[in-house]
Design an enzyme around this catalytic site. Structure first.
Site, PDB file in Angstrom:
ATOM      1  N   LYS A 118      -7.109  -1.730   0.700  1.00 12.05           N
ATOM      2  CA  LYS A 118      -6.687  -0.524  -0.005  1.00 12.05           C
ATOM      3  C   LYS A 118      -7.291  -0.378  -1.394  1.00 12.05           C
ATOM      4  CE  LYS A 118      -2.580   0.760   2.552  1.00 12.05           C
ATOM      5  NZ  LYS A 118      -1.108   0.999   2.512  1.00 12.05           N
ATOM      6  N   ARG A 170       0.427  -5.924   7.712  1.00 16.65           N
ATOM      7  CA  ARG A 170      -0.367  -4.918   8.441  1.00 16.65           C
ATOM      8  C   ARG A 170      -1.802  -5.039   7.973  1.00 16.65           C
ATOM      9  NH1 ARG A 170      -2.218   0.293   7.586  1.00 16.65           N
ATOM     10  NH2 ARG A 170      -2.232   1.586   9.491  1.00 16.65           N
TER      11      ARG A 170
HETATM   12  C1  LIG Z   1       0.146   3.770   8.488  1.00 17.50           C
HETATM   13  N1  LIG Z   1       0.086   3.001   7.229  1.00 17.50           N
HETATM   14  C2  LIG Z   1      -0.893   2.997   6.297  1.00 17.50           C
HETATM   15  S1  LIG Z   1      -2.324   3.985   6.436  1.00 17.50           S
HETATM   16  C3  LIG Z   1      -3.065   3.884   4.879  1.00 17.50           C
HETATM   17  C4  LIG Z   1      -4.231   2.917   4.836  1.00 17.50           C
HETATM   18  O1  LIG Z   1      -4.294   1.971   5.575  1.00 17.50           O
HETATM   19  N2  LIG Z   1      -5.115   3.257   3.908  1.00 17.50           N
HETATM   20  C5  LIG Z   1      -6.304   2.605   3.647  1.00 17.50           C
HETATM   21  C6  LIG Z   1      -6.891   1.708   4.522  1.00 17.50           C
HETATM   22  C7  LIG Z   1      -8.105   1.125   4.198  1.00 17.50           C
HETATM   23  C8  LIG Z   1      -8.736   1.437   2.978  1.00 17.50           C
HETATM   24  C9  LIG Z   1      -8.141   2.340   2.117  1.00 17.50           C
HETATM   25  C10 LIG Z   1      -6.926   2.915   2.449  1.00 17.50           C
HETATM   26  N3  LIG Z   1      -0.613   2.162   5.275  1.00 17.50           N
HETATM   27  C11 LIG Z   1       0.622   1.626   5.579  1.00 17.50           C
HETATM   28  C12 LIG Z   1       1.482   0.703   4.892  1.00 17.50           C
HETATM   29  O2  LIG Z   1       1.198   0.193   3.780  1.00 17.50           O
HETATM   30  N4  LIG Z   1       2.683   0.392   5.507  1.00 17.50           N
HETATM   31  C13 LIG Z   1       3.030   0.955   6.713  1.00 17.50           C
HETATM   32  N5  LIG Z   1       4.224   0.604   7.240  1.00 17.50           N
HETATM   33  N6  LIG Z   1       2.228   1.810   7.381  1.00 17.50           N
HETATM   34  C14 LIG Z   1       1.053   2.148   6.802  1.00 17.50           C
END
Ligand SMILES: Cn1c(SCC(=O)Nc2ccccc2)nc2c(=O)[nH]c(N)nc21
Length: 276
Positions: free
Chosen positions: A218, A252
């Site tokens: 992230k 996750r």
């Molecule tokens: C569906 N979901 C997401 S999606 C966002 C994401 O991965 N962004 C992202 C991924 C990779 C790089 C930059 C941003 N994040 C969470 C979380 O932190 N907790 C729960 N429970 N579910 C979640």
């Protein structure tokens, strides 16, 4: 009710299975379903205990997806994964009817970034006798949340919000054992807010619900490391180890094999046992 103290179980690794068209950059060689099943097989081989299947990207500025389109994306994958693999499946959705269809198909976990605040979603989960729900904190929507996130005390406010959402679930007849909490790293938080949330994660684990954390690759890591999404594995593992040391129970992640090893290692230390 006498609370039976269950033996502590090792933390779980939730692998991310994106079923959004933009998540497959193979030039459309295979159908989305073939790709998703291939990715599912890989994540399971690497040791994931849960597969998180989502049909709508909830990254900042992601565009919302209509219910029918989301169903068309996720249901074939959910059904195929449940039929093919002995794995727990969570569906990443905030829509009540997607929850109902997924529960009907046999998913064991609802992963709701909106903590069952969207129309009819609390009812959709309460109708099920045993599905687990992960309640995540976010401020605003993916379209607005990173504009100017503001808090008095982000850790206190996130904990208070999640406690209130958990209470709403209890009031609707959802048993405590079916509820997980999640601070929602990156969902309406500045890098400093995310750092404070991680540094004070004990405030959340103290509420006595299993805590799920999602920090994999992230933007917090981009702010600290100044590296692109593809080069954030080590930082992601550092945050996962910290969260586990503070009591987090589910991680996750995109990078399952690496995360499985740091979960095993951190848990061995916390238990002072090798785990054999
Ligand atoms: C569906 N979901 C997401 S999606 C966002 C994401 O991965 N962004 C992202 C991924 C990779 C790089 C930059 C941003 N994040 C969470 C979380 O932190 N907790 C729960 N429970 N579910 C979640």
């Amino acid at each position: 009710m006498t609370q039976t103290t269950l033996p502590p179980t090792a933390p779980l690794v939730m692998g991310i299975l994106n079923v959004t068209p933009d998540s497959f950059s193979d030039g459309g060689k295979y159908t989305i379903k073939d790709n998703a099943l291939r990715q599912a097989e890989q994540l399971i081989k690497e040791g994931a205990q849960i597969l998180d299947i989502g049909g709508e990207s909830t990254r900042p500025n992601a565009q919302p997806v209509e219910e029918q389109e989301e169903l068309a994306r996720v249901m074939p994958i959910i059904e195929a994964v449940l039929a093919e693999f002995p794995i727990l499946v969570s569906v990443d959705t905030y829509k009540a009817n997607v929850m109902r269809a997924a529960i009907q198909a046999g998913v064991q976990i609802i992963n709701d970034i909106a903590a069952l605040t969207e129309t009819d979603s609390l009812q959709a989960v309460a109708e099920s006798p045993n599905v687990t729900v992960c309640l995540m904190h976010k401020q605003g929507t993916p379209q607005t949340m990173q504009i100017n996130p503001t808090y008095e005390d982000v850790s206190r406010e996130v904990c208070d919000y999640l406690q209130a959402r958990a209470q709403a679930c209890l009031d609707a007849g959802i048993a405590k054992e079916r509820i997980w909490l999640d601070p929602g790293f990156g969902f309406g938080k500045t890098p400093e807010h995310n750092l404070q949330l991680m540094n004070r994660l004990e405030q959340l684990t103290a509420l006595n619900y299993p805590v799920l954390i999602g920090v994999s690759r992230k933007s917090l890591l981009g702010a600290v490391l100044h590296k692109p999404v593809t080069e954030r594995l080590y930082g992601s593992l550092a945050l996962a180890v910290l969260a586990l040391s503070k009591g987090a129970k589910i991680i996750r992640t995109h990078d399952v094999a690496a995360t499985v090893d740091i979960v095993k290692t951190t848990y061995a230390v916390l238990q002072e046992k090798t785990g054999d």
